[in-house]
Design an enzyme around this catalytic site. Structure first.
Site, PDB file in Angstrom:
ATOM      1  CG  HIS A   1      24.743   3.098  19.017  1.00  0.00           C
ATOM      2  ND1 HIS A   1      24.716   4.283  19.098  1.00  0.00           N
ATOM      3  CD2 HIS A   1      23.897   2.480  19.554  1.00  0.00           C
ATOM      4  CE1 HIS A   1      23.732   4.610  19.758  1.00  0.00           C
ATOM      5  NE2 HIS A   1      23.194   3.452  19.980  1.00  0.00           N
TER       6      HIS A   1
ATOM      7  NE  ARG B   1      22.522  -0.700  20.649  1.00  0.00           N
ATOM      8  CZ  ARG B   1      21.290  -0.996  19.909  1.00  0.00           C
ATOM      9  NH1 ARG B   1      20.813  -2.421  19.921  1.00  0.00           N
ATOM     10  NH2 ARG B   1      20.531  -0.137  19.244  1.00  0.00           N
TER      11      ARG B   1
ATOM     12  CG  ASP C   1      27.792   6.478  18.395  1.00  0.00           C
ATOM     13  OD1 ASP C   1      28.366   7.630  18.450  1.00  0.00           O
ATOM     14  OD2 ASP C   1      27.385   5.986  17.445  1.00  0.00           O
TER      15      ASP C   1
ATOM     16  CG  HIS D   1      19.976  -0.029  23.120  1.00  0.00           C
ATOM     17  ND1 HIS D   1      19.277   0.730  22.329  1.00  0.00           N
ATOM     18  CD2 HIS D   1      19.245  -1.294  23.224  1.00  0.00           C
ATOM     19  CE1 HIS D   1      18.144   0.249  22.113  1.00  0.00           C
ATOM     20  NE2 HIS D   1      18.094  -0.950  22.370  1.00  0.00           N
TER      21      HIS D   1
END
Length: 264
Positions: free
Chosen positions: A198, A192, A202, A159
């Site tokens: 995440h 995220r 990440d 994402h």
């Protein structure tokens, strides 16, 4: 484990990066994966258990669960939607006018042409590191359903790759708005972390993933005519602007001011 990952219907840039998303370049002018760098080599490995970076990842994940049901949580839920038109419109406040993909067919063509290369390269990296997502094994809240995420496809964030990749693309097309667009791309990635889908690291890897992929792809000679036409489409929208929602813009600006990457 890839078989556990499902592809949402209009997933832009293959952002959750599943193998089903890009088995081969379609005969539609798609740029091949060879047009983009191998992210297994570009990216550093994710933090290992017990490292200072992993301890920080754990701390940030748990601390951000307190954001549930706040405006920042709601923004993260909205940012989780990677429908192409929705993702483009997410950058309206940053651009200063409503971005409508329906009015930009050449921009849509650019997105479709780079989708395969971004998807395959990010999928390779996710498969290679096979990192478990932060919510796995906990009962702590996340802002979206875990269905289709892939429980061991956390690194790098797909994402974030999609959101920051969009920021880079729009900044390339509208350099006069680059600062605000790239700031919004950062916020998109931080969503995220808010989601709990995440780890912090990440997301940081997702920024680099997007940057290295887009740097190569946007320089590809085969893409230049479409990029030029896409800029004309955006300038036409800007000439007859629709004002973005002020309340939404205020939430985005507050999120940008209070970065999860720097606050304790």
């Amino acid at each position: 484990m890839l078989s556990a990952i499902r592809l949402p219907v209009a997933l832009l840039l293959c952002a959750t990066v599943l193998c089903a998303c890009a088995p081969s370049a379609r005969h539609n002018g798609a740029l091949p994966e060879s047009a983009a760098p191998d992210e297994r080599i570009v990216l550093a490995p994710p933090p290992v258990a017990g490292s200072a970076a992993q301890i920080d990842d754990d701390r940030v994940f748990r601390a951000t669960r307190a954001l549930k049901d706040t405006p920042r949580w709601q923004l993260a839920q909205s940012d989780a939607d990677l429908d192409p038109a929705h993702l483009v419109r997410d950058f309206s406040c940053a651009a200063g006018f409503d971005l409508d993909l329906a009015q930009a067919p050449h921009l849509a063509t650019v997105l479709e042409r780079i989708r395969h290369a971004v998807g395959r390269r990010t999928s390779e990296a996710k498969t290679y590191w096979h990192r478990t997502r932060p919510f796995v094994g906990t009962n702590l809240p996340i802002c979206t359903s875990p269905d289709g995420l892939g429980l061991h496809a956390s690194y790098p964030s797909g994402h974030t790759t999609a959101g920051y990749g969009m920021a880079l693309l729009l900044a390339h097309l509208m350099p006069e708005h680059a600062t605000a667009l790239l700031q919004r791309g950062r916020v998109f990635g931080e969503s995220r972390i808010v989601c709990g889908a995440h780890w912090k690291s990440d997301v940081q890897a997702g920024y680099l993933n997007a940057s290295s992929l887009m740097d190569a792809l946007l320089a590809n000679p085969d893409l230049q005519d479409d990029l030029t036409a896409a800029r004309r489409e955006l300038l036409a929208m800007q000439a007859h602007p629709v004002t973005p929602d002020a309340a939404r813009c205020a939430v985005e600006q507050d999120a940008a001011t209070h970065s999860l990457l720097s606050e304790p």
